[in-house]
Design an enzyme around this catalytic site. Structure first.
Site, PDB file in Angstrom:
ATOM      1  N   ASP A 131       0.823  -1.214   0.000  1.00  0.00           N
ATOM      2  CA  ASP A 131       0.000   0.000   0.000  1.00  0.00           C
ATOM      3  C   ASP A 131       0.855   1.261   0.000  1.00  0.00           C
ATOM      4  O   ASP A 131       0.342   2.364   0.265  1.00  0.00           O
ATOM      5  CB  ASP A 131      -0.904   0.016   1.233  1.00  0.00           C
ATOM      6  CG  ASP A 131      -2.185  -0.792   1.029  1.00  0.00           C
ATOM      7  OD1 ASP A 131      -2.382  -1.302  -0.094  1.00  0.00           O
ATOM      8  OD2 ASP A 131      -2.969  -0.926   1.976  1.00  0.00           O
ATOM      9  N   ASP A 151       3.900  -9.252   9.456  1.00  0.00           N
ATOM     10  CA  ASP A 151       4.158  -7.839   9.203  1.00  0.00           C
ATOM     11  C   ASP A 151       5.564  -7.660   8.648  1.00  0.00           C
ATOM     12  O   ASP A 151       6.375  -8.592   8.634  1.00  0.00           O
ATOM     13  CB  ASP A 151       3.981  -7.036  10.487  1.00  0.00           C
ATOM     14  CG  ASP A 151       2.506  -6.839  10.839  1.00  0.00           C
ATOM     15  OD1 ASP A 151       1.656  -7.063   9.961  1.00  0.00           O
ATOM     16  OD2 ASP A 151       2.216  -6.481  12.000  1.00  0.00           O
ATOM     17  N   ASP A 193       8.399  -6.501   9.484  1.00  0.00           N
ATOM     18  CA  ASP A 193       9.636  -6.759  10.208  1.00  0.00           C
ATOM     19  C   ASP A 193       9.680  -8.162  10.799  1.00  0.00           C
ATOM     20  O   ASP A 193      10.586  -8.470  11.571  1.00  0.00           O
ATOM     21  CB  ASP A 193       9.808  -5.736  11.330  1.00  0.00           C
ATOM     22  CG  ASP A 193       8.648  -5.764  12.320  1.00  0.00           C
ATOM     23  OD1 ASP A 193       7.512  -5.542  11.874  1.00  0.00           O
ATOM     24  OD2 ASP A 193       8.867  -6.003  13.519  1.00  0.00           O
ATOM     25  N   ASP A 215      -7.211  -7.252  13.944  1.00  0.00           N
ATOM     26  CA  ASP A 215      -6.836  -8.592  14.383  1.00  0.00           C
ATOM     27  C   ASP A 215      -7.698  -9.049  15.564  1.00  0.00           C
ATOM     28  O   ASP A 215      -8.189 -10.178  15.601  1.00  0.00           O
ATOM     29  CB  ASP A 215      -5.350  -8.633  14.747  1.00  0.00           C
ATOM     30  CG  ASP A 215      -4.899  -7.427  15.556  1.00  0.00           C
ATOM     31  OD1 ASP A 215      -5.765  -6.659  16.030  1.00  0.00           O
ATOM     32  OD2 ASP A 215      -3.678  -7.246  15.714  1.00  0.00           O
TER      33      ASP A 215
END
Length: 531
Positions: free
Chosen positions: A133, A192, A194, A286
């Site tokens: 995005d 995610d 990282d 989530d």
């Protein structure tokens, strides 16, 4: 001495029978103090002590569950059917989708993409989906080139972009599942930018889902690669270790429910669709999905010895933004779902009580607000108003005993940091409490979404284009006036208590004020210099 009445004071004031400003003000102040301020403060103390009692009972409950799970309950592989998938029959391996949502995360995108592409799983049964995005053309080009590089090595990787960033992460994950190739997959792992799973991650997690149809989610434990980077990351490690070791271990082993952490987990796609799919109505998509799936009777499994490496935010500004989202979102979700949970007919009354009372009300609402109102408002004010007496067990003993035990259980190596951790958590409770009220009343910033900044490998091994994009002056230290205002208030209460108070609360107030001062001047965390 005769009690001073409000009527007499006003008459004397109007007639000018008293001399001197102080002599005129003091009687009025004594009336306001005795009839309003002290009763309100005493009422606030009673509320805080009640919250302290509820939190203590919840702490005993969670510690009991964690100890029970550790000593007597079977491991996840023993509670559920688990056996490795046979390598000689690749048809036994289900189709798995790995989603990696990204937004301008130039420092870490290579970490998650590389780790996902290195997962040990049959190549024809695995799809890596990069959901980009990003709104920076240079960054989008870098991420796409990274995907093409792995595609050239035979990895089935798809680079997906959207026209708009509507729905933020929830919108990206939802859109990703709508592609035809994604519909052929049975399970979806989410990492995610990282996060770095071990190559055997899928081999450990997938068998739970394959052999147990009632399981919807398998969550791995986060391990932090930069926990020793600075004081800020050490504090975060202590808080998150407690969440994993006590809350999720206990919730998984006894209730088969906990909140999905947003990354480092794998879902049954059918369970996602059955719960209504991803929803962007709050900033905790989530948790939203977890609650809705839990209300459908789905079970969740937490695997404490399955680790996924990740990075903690080491910039204080980034950490504050993250904590705003993590505190505001649950409060906002509670507002929107409490009636739905109460009316649900598919789960037991005990599960509904656990969700409403334990999961939301105590941990997300009371647990957040108590530290601020008690340790940053009520206790300091008692130094100014000694008529209000705080029981010592409520002020000191319970908190520090609980903190010591929590630290010893979850992060033994940081036991010596137990007191600084309390001071830091009280500091952050100021920011979190504001976020809770914003979420509860759905105020202006209720749906604010700021991606948490990460460093990845810092500024090493980057091209000149990456360096020019990565070095932003926003990482400079900023002055936080609200934190400094709290520091001034605590210093004032501390000095008054030192000179005039009967208790020695200044022994706490001065260190707490110092922590607010450090935060106010931006000296928690690290700084990436501007170019």
């Amino acid at each position: 001495m005769d009690q001073v009445s409000a009527k007499n004071v006003i008459i004397e004031w109007l007639l000018g029978s008293t001399s001197g400003i102080a002599e005129k003000i003091m009687p009025i102040w004594e009336i306001i103090r005795a009839s309003f301020i002290v009763p309100v403060l005493r009422f606030g103390l009673y509320i805080c002590l009640a919250m302290s009692f509820f939190l203590f009972v919840e702490w005993l409950h969670m510690m009991f569950l964690a100890i029970l799970a550790k000593l007597f309950r079977k491991k996840p592989e023993q509670r559920y059917k688990w056996e490795p998938l046979r390598d000689d029959l690749e048809t036994n391996f289900p189709m798995v989708l790995v989603q990696i949502p990204l937004f301008n995360e130039i420092e870490v995108y290579k970490i998650s993409i590389g780790a996902a592409c290195s997962l040990s799983w049959p190549a024809d049964r695995l799809v890596i989906q990069v959901l980009d995005d990003s709104n920076e053309i240079v960054i989008k080009d870098m991420i796409e080139k990274e995907c093409r590089k792995w595609e050239g090595e035979g990895i089935n990787i798809r680079y997906q972009i959207r026209e708009t960033r509507v729905g933020y992460k929830a919108g990206a994950l939802k859109k990703g599942l709508e592609h035809d190739y994604a519909k052929e997959c049975e399970y979806v792992a989410i990492f995610d930018a990282d996060f770095c799973p071990e190559p055997e991650f899928l081999h450990r997690a997938i068998p739970f889902l394959v052999h147990n149809s009632e399981i919807a989610l398998v969550q791995a434990r986060w391990k932090f690669v930069n926990a020793d980077e600075c004081f800020l990351t050490r504090m975060q490690e202590m808080s998150l270790d407690y969440q994993f070791t006590v809350e999720e271990e206990g919730g998984s082993s006894v209730h088969a429910f906990f909140g999905f952490n947003g990354s480092g987990g794998i879902w049954r796609i059918g369970a996602i669709n059955g719960a209504g799919g991803w929803n962007d109505r709050t900033t905790v998509e989530d948790m939203d999905l977890s609650v809705r799936a839990g209300l459908k009777g789905s079970k969740f499994v937490y695997i404490g010895d399955l680790h996924v490496k990740s990075e903690l935010p080491s910039i204080f500004k980034a950490y504050r933004s993250q904590q705003h989202r993590w505190s505001c979102g649950p409060a906002n979700l509670f507002r929107k779902m409490v009636v739905e949970i109460a009316k649900n007919k598919e789960v037991s009354i005990w599960m509904k009580v656990y969700m409403i009372y334990n999961f939301f009300f105590i941990r997300k609402i009371i647990g957040t607000m108590f530290a601020f109102f008690f340790y940053c408002v009520v206790l300091p004010l008692t130094s100014l108003f000694p008529e209000v007496d705080i029981p010592k067990w409520g002020a000191i003993l319970v908190t520090f005993v609980i903190t010591t035990i929590n630290t010893g259980v979850s992060t033994p190596r940081s036991l010596h940091l137990a007191i600084p951790w309390v001071l830091f958590e009280n500091l952050m409770s100021f920011h979190r409490t504001k976020a809770v009220f914003i979420g509860m009343f759905e105020a202006k910033r209720a749906n604010e979404w700021v991606v948490t900044e990460k460093h990845g490998d810092g500024l090493q091994n980057k091209t000149s284009a990456e360096l020019s994009t990565a070095n932003e002056p926003s990482h400079l230290r900023t002055i936080l006036l609200q934190e400094l205002g709290m520091a001034v208030f605590l210093y004032g209460c501390g000095f008054y208590g030192y000179f005039y108070g009967k208790d020695r609360y200044y022994l706490y107030l001065f260190p707490q004020a110092i922590f607010f001062s450090i935060a106010g001047f931006g000296y928690f965390g690290t700084v990436v210099p501007a170019s």
